[in-house]
Each structure stands twice: as C-alpha cells, then as structure tokens.
Design an enzyme around this catalytic site. Structure first.
Site, mmCIF file in Angstrom:
data_model
loop_
_atom_site.group_PDB
_atom_site.id
_atom_site.type_symbol
_atom_site.label_atom_id
_atom_site.label_comp_id
_atom_site.label_asym_id
_atom_site.label_seq_id
_atom_site.Cartn_x
_atom_site.Cartn_y
_atom_site.Cartn_z
ATOM 1 N N LYS A 1 52.966 -26.633 -17.942
ATOM 2 C CA LYS A 1 53.098 -28.103 -17.913
ATOM 3 C C LYS A 1 54.442 -28.485 -18.515
ATOM 4 C CE LYS A 1 50.672 -30.941 -20.727
ATOM 5 N NZ LYS A 1 49.596 -31.815 -21.215
ATOM 6 N N GLN B 1 44.916 -41.889 -24.380
ATOM 7 C CA GLN B 1 44.192 -40.760 -25.009
ATOM 8 C C GLN B 1 42.963 -41.271 -25.778
ATOM 9 O OE1 GLN B 1 45.752 -38.141 -23.756
ATOM 10 N NE2 GLN B 1 47.563 -39.373 -23.281
ATOM 11 N N VAL C 1 46.994 -52.056 -32.640
ATOM 12 C CA VAL C 1 47.876 -53.120 -33.121
ATOM 13 C C VAL C 1 48.041 -54.208 -32.062
ATOM 14 C CG1 VAL C 1 49.201 -51.890 -34.883
ATOM 15 C CG2 VAL C 1 49.879 -51.693 -32.493
ATOM 16 N N ASP D 1 51.015 -35.987 -37.202
ATOM 17 C CA ASP D 1 50.818 -36.613 -38.507
ATOM 18 C C ASP D 1 51.171 -38.095 -38.479
ATOM 19 O OD1 ASP D 1 53.473 -36.255 -38.091
ATOM 20 O OD2 ASP D 1 53.885 -35.140 -39.912
HETATM 21 N N1 LIG Z 1 47.438 -33.862 -28.887
HETATM 22 C C1 LIG Z 1 47.601 -33.915 -27.593
HETATM 23 O O1 LIG Z 1 47.235 -33.012 -26.868
HETATM 24 C C2 LIG Z 1 48.221 -35.126 -26.986
HETATM 25 C C3 LIG Z 1 48.290 -35.290 -25.607
HETATM 26 C C4 LIG Z 1 48.826 -36.461 -25.091
HETATM 27 C C5 LIG Z 1 49.301 -37.429 -25.946
HETATM 28 N N2 LIG Z 1 49.256 -37.238 -27.272
HETATM 29 C C6 LIG Z 1 49.741 -38.230 -28.227
HETATM 30 O O2 LIG Z 1 48.716 -39.218 -28.373
HETATM 31 C C7 LIG Z 1 49.324 -40.461 -28.757
HETATM 32 C C8 LIG Z 1 48.812 -41.590 -27.886
HETATM 33 O O3 LIG Z 1 49.203 -41.366 -26.546
HETATM 34 P P1 LIG Z 1 48.711 -42.346 -25.385
HETATM 35 O O4 LIG Z 1 49.084 -41.707 -24.093
HETATM 36 O O5 LIG Z 1 47.297 -42.707 -25.623
HETATM 37 O O6 LIG Z 1 49.640 -43.615 -25.673
HETATM 38 P P2 LIG Z 1 49.313 -45.133 -25.325
HETATM 39 O O7 LIG Z 1 50.610 -45.856 -25.407
HETATM 40 O O8 LIG Z 1 48.533 -45.214 -24.059
HETATM 41 O O9 LIG Z 1 48.350 -45.594 -26.524
HETATM 42 C C9 LIG Z 1 48.757 -45.709 -27.863
HETATM 43 C C10 LIG Z 1 48.075 -46.965 -28.440
HETATM 44 O O10 LIG Z 1 48.276 -46.966 -29.846
HETATM 45 C C11 LIG Z 1 48.483 -48.336 -30.229
HETATM 46 N N3 LIG Z 1 49.092 -48.354 -31.563
HETATM 47 C C12 LIG Z 1 50.394 -48.245 -31.914
HETATM 48 N N4 LIG Z 1 50.527 -48.237 -33.255
HETATM 49 C C13 LIG Z 1 49.276 -48.340 -33.771
HETATM 50 C C14 LIG Z 1 48.749 -48.402 -35.088
HETATM 51 N N5 LIG Z 1 49.542 -48.303 -36.170
HETATM 52 N N6 LIG Z 1 47.412 -48.561 -35.234
HETATM 53 C C15 LIG Z 1 46.598 -48.667 -34.152
HETATM 54 N N7 LIG Z 1 47.050 -48.619 -32.881
HETATM 55 C C16 LIG Z 1 48.358 -48.441 -32.687
HETATM 56 C C17 LIG Z 1 49.318 -48.899 -29.120
HETATM 57 O O11 LIG Z 1 49.286 -50.308 -29.091
HETATM 58 C C18 LIG Z 1 48.662 -48.254 -27.896
HETATM 59 O O12 LIG Z 1 47.619 -49.065 -27.361
HETATM 60 C C19 LIG Z 1 50.836 -40.232 -28.678
HETATM 61 O O13 LIG Z 1 51.326 -39.958 -29.952
HETATM 62 C C20 LIG Z 1 50.948 -39.015 -27.781
HETATM 63 O O14 LIG Z 1 52.147 -38.291 -27.973
HETATM 64 C C21 LIG Z 1 48.716 -36.114 -27.822
#
Ligand SMILES: NC(=O)c1ccc[n+]([C@@H]2O[C@H](COP(=O)([O-])OP(=O)(O)OC[C@H]3O[C@@H](n4cnc5c(N)ncnc54)[C@H](O)[C@@H]3O)[C@@H](O)[C@H]2O)c1
Length: 328
Positions: free
Chosen positions: A74, A145, A168, A235
């Site tokens: 990927k 996610q 937020v 983190d």
């Molecule tokens: N671990 C893994 O395998 C994996 C895989 C994909 C993505 N991720 C990570 O997961 C995270 C989320 O990704 P996503 O695709 O869901 O993004 P997304 O933009 O769809 O969702 C993130 C949400 O978090 C909200 N947010 C921002 N700051 C916040 C806070 N302080 N408190 C509460 N909510 C807050 C945003 O408004 C948004 O709705 C990212 O950091 C991404 O890199 C991890």
C-alpha cells in the site's frame, strides 16, 4: 509491449465501495492477520515513510501472507489539511501481486480498504483487551476512521449499549450520529462537549484525530480503571503522562512501533510497550490480566491487514465482474 498478454484488475474508489464488503468479514480477516503475524507466519517489514510537512506524511507498506496467498503493497498518504479542501485525509493505492509469479494482479483505491481494516483493528483490540461486559464506548474524532471503528466495535462487543462521541467540528459529530444511529439502532448516542467528557467512565475509547502536532486533548486521570483505549492516531490524542499511567501498553506490531519511534517524527514520549497484539491473538502472551487494568493499545496500522482486506475485495470483484481490466 504487454507482459505475456497478462492484465490486472483496476478497482476505483466507487468500484471498491460497490462491493459492499461487510465489516464482519473484514474483522475476521484482520483477526487472522493478527494471528498469523503473531505466529511469525507473514512477511511484514516496518513501514517506511516520508514526512510531507504540516503533519502530512506518506507511507509504503508491503506484506506477504502465504497462508492466504496475499502479496502486496500500500502507498498511502495522511494529509491533515485535506478535509478543509473537501478531500479525504487518508488516501492511496494498493497493488496486489500473484505470489507465484510476482506479476501484479490488481490495483485498487486504498481509502475504503484502509478505513475498514483500521476500524477492524480497533474491533480486534476490543475483542481481546476490553473488560468483559464492556457497554460504553467513546469515539474521539468522528471522521472516516472513527466511523469504521464504531462499526467494528458494534460487531466485537456484544454488550455495547452507549456511544459517546466527540469532534471539534459539530457537523462531524452530528453526521456521525445520524449515519450510525440509523445503522446501529440498538445503541444510544451522546454528543459530548469535550474529549474528557466522552472518555471519563467509558469502557472502550477509540481516538482517531489528525496528527497535526497539536496538544493532545486527553491527559492523565481520565481513563477509568478497567478501560481500554485504542489509539489509531499515534500519540496525537493522549499525552505522555496519560500513556504512562496505563497498566499495560499493547501495540499492533512491536518492531514497527519501535522503528517509528526511532525514526523520530512521532511517539517521542511513548513508554515501554508490554505486548504485541498479534501474539495476544495467537495465544502466545496474555492480554488483559484483570478487570481493573487500564490498557492502551496503539494500532499504528500494519500492511498484512491491508493485503488481506484488499484480497477480500479482489475476490469479490472477480466474482461480481467489477472493475476494469488493464493490460500490464
Ligand atoms: N492507525 C491506522 O492504521 C490509521 C489508518 C488511517 C488513518 N489513521 C489516522 O487516523 C486519524 C484520523 O483519520 P481520518 O481518516 O478519520 O480523518 P478525518 O479527517 O476523516 O477525521 C478526523 C476527525 O477528527 C476531528 N478532530 C480534529 N481534532 C480533534 C480533537 N482535538 N478532538 C476531537 N476531534 C478532533 C476532525 O474534525 C475530524 O472529524 C489520522 O491521524 C490518520 O492519520 C490511522
């Protein structure tokens, strides 16, 4: 010039979405991915990445799962500024290859596969590490996610009754509730005004907020005894003091987590990890030791989940005649 007349199947984002991969199937595939990895029966180097500024990064993630005939890679980006541009924060492509010849068999959009397998990784963590009878979940970060994680928690936790959600952006939490309450009518939803309000008293907490370098919203003293926190956002959500307060630290892949910390851009304050979730799922080391332990499970995301989930999509697409054939 084509390669011996060979072709590959291209699956766009709409093609993958149209396959309707059920979370229950993905959860089973991801659990098997953990088990095989725990037994050392997969090829899984730590992902390599490049930082792209402003908290953005891109990763290359190869894996080989011989038992499933799944070989692939990927290429995925996480760009926290994208939602403001109307684009997904996480996007990429997956290439699957034939394990017998190495020839590429499929190229597919990685957005949905990533969300499904990431949510499923939270579901597997909950199945193996949550205390018995876990009834209250909190989702901090109600994006892509976060949504997938709740779908997986609903599969993995038979006693789940209440969901607290925190974002937020009010529009994100309200669309989360309207979408998921229709899908999961047995659950009661509560929108919270702060991350601590969502977390205090929850049995399982999933965090999925951007890794934009901001101060983590969750500090020590919030996770109650017996709770499980699953961090999908490295983190970004929990302070170093909050992580240090946990009785047990588990991760989806010990060597990858150590390599990520050593690379320097993330996880500087991460305490020593006690356990690898793959080895827990394989029965090689204990998970939760008692009902009072606070456990933090850090799922950075592993490539075996991607290739097994992509393989499910590929098989479904072949059966349905979906996608577009392209010459090699
Ligand atoms: N671990 C893994 O395998 C994996 C895989 C994909 C993505 N991720 C990570 O997961 C995270 C989320 O990704 P996503 O695709 O869901 O993004 P997304 O933009 O769809 O969702 C993130 C949400 O978090 C909200 N947010 C921002 N700051 C916040 C806070 N302080 N408190 C509460 N909510 C807050 C945003 O408004 C948004 O709705 C990212 O950091 C991404 O890199 C991890």
């Amino acid at each position: 010039m084509t390669v011996g007349g060979a072709s590959l199947l291209y699956l766009s984002r709409d093609d993958v979405a149209g396959l309707g991969l059920p979370m229950s199937d993905v959860l089973a595939a991801v659990e098997e991915s953990f088990r095989l990895k725990g037994r050392g029966e997969v090829g899984l180097p730590a992902k390599i990445g490049v930082e792209a500024g402003g908290g953005a990064f891109a990763h290359a993630m190869p894996a080989f799962v011989p038992a499933a005939g799944a070989l692939g890679v990927k290429w995925v980006g996480s760009f926290p500024g994208n939602p403001a541009r109307g684009l997904p924060a996480v996007s990429g492509l997956i290439v699957l290859s034939d394990p017998a010849t190495g020839l590429p068999t499929a190229v597919m959009d990685a957005t949905l596969v990533t969300a499904l397998r990431t949510g499923a990784s939270a579901g597997v963590a909950a199945r193996w590490l949550a205390r018995e009878g876990a009834a209250v979940a909190a989702v901090v970060g109600c994006g892509v996610q976060g949504r997938a994680s709740l779908r997986a928690l609903a599969e993995a936790l038979p006693g789940l009754r209440e969901v607290r959600c925190r974002d937020v952006h009010e529009s994100a939490s309200s669309s989360f509730v309207s979408e998921l309450s229709a899908e999961l009518p047995g659950l009661e939803f509560r929108v919270c005004d702060s991350a601590p309000e969502a977390v205090v008293g929850a049995d399982v907490v999933v965090t999925a907020i951007p890794m934009d370098g901001g101060r983590p919203p969750l500090d020590a003293g919030l996770l109650v005894a017996g709770a499980l926190a699953v961090a999908l956002d490295y983190d970004a959500a929990w302070t170093a003091a909050a992580m240090a307060e946990c009785d047990r630290l588990v991760t989806d892949d010990l060597s990858q987590t150590q390599a990520t910390k050593a690379a320097g851009a993330h996880l500087a304050g991460l305490p020593v990890i006690d356990a690898d979730l793959g080895r827990v799922v394989a029965g090689l080391e204990p998970g939760r030791r008692d009902a009072a332990q606070r456990i933090l499970c850090l799922n950075l995301g592993i490539a075996t989940h991607d290739v097994l989930t992509a393989r499910l999509a590929y098989e479904r697409a072949l059966a349905a005649g979906a996608g577009t054939r392209l010459p090699l």
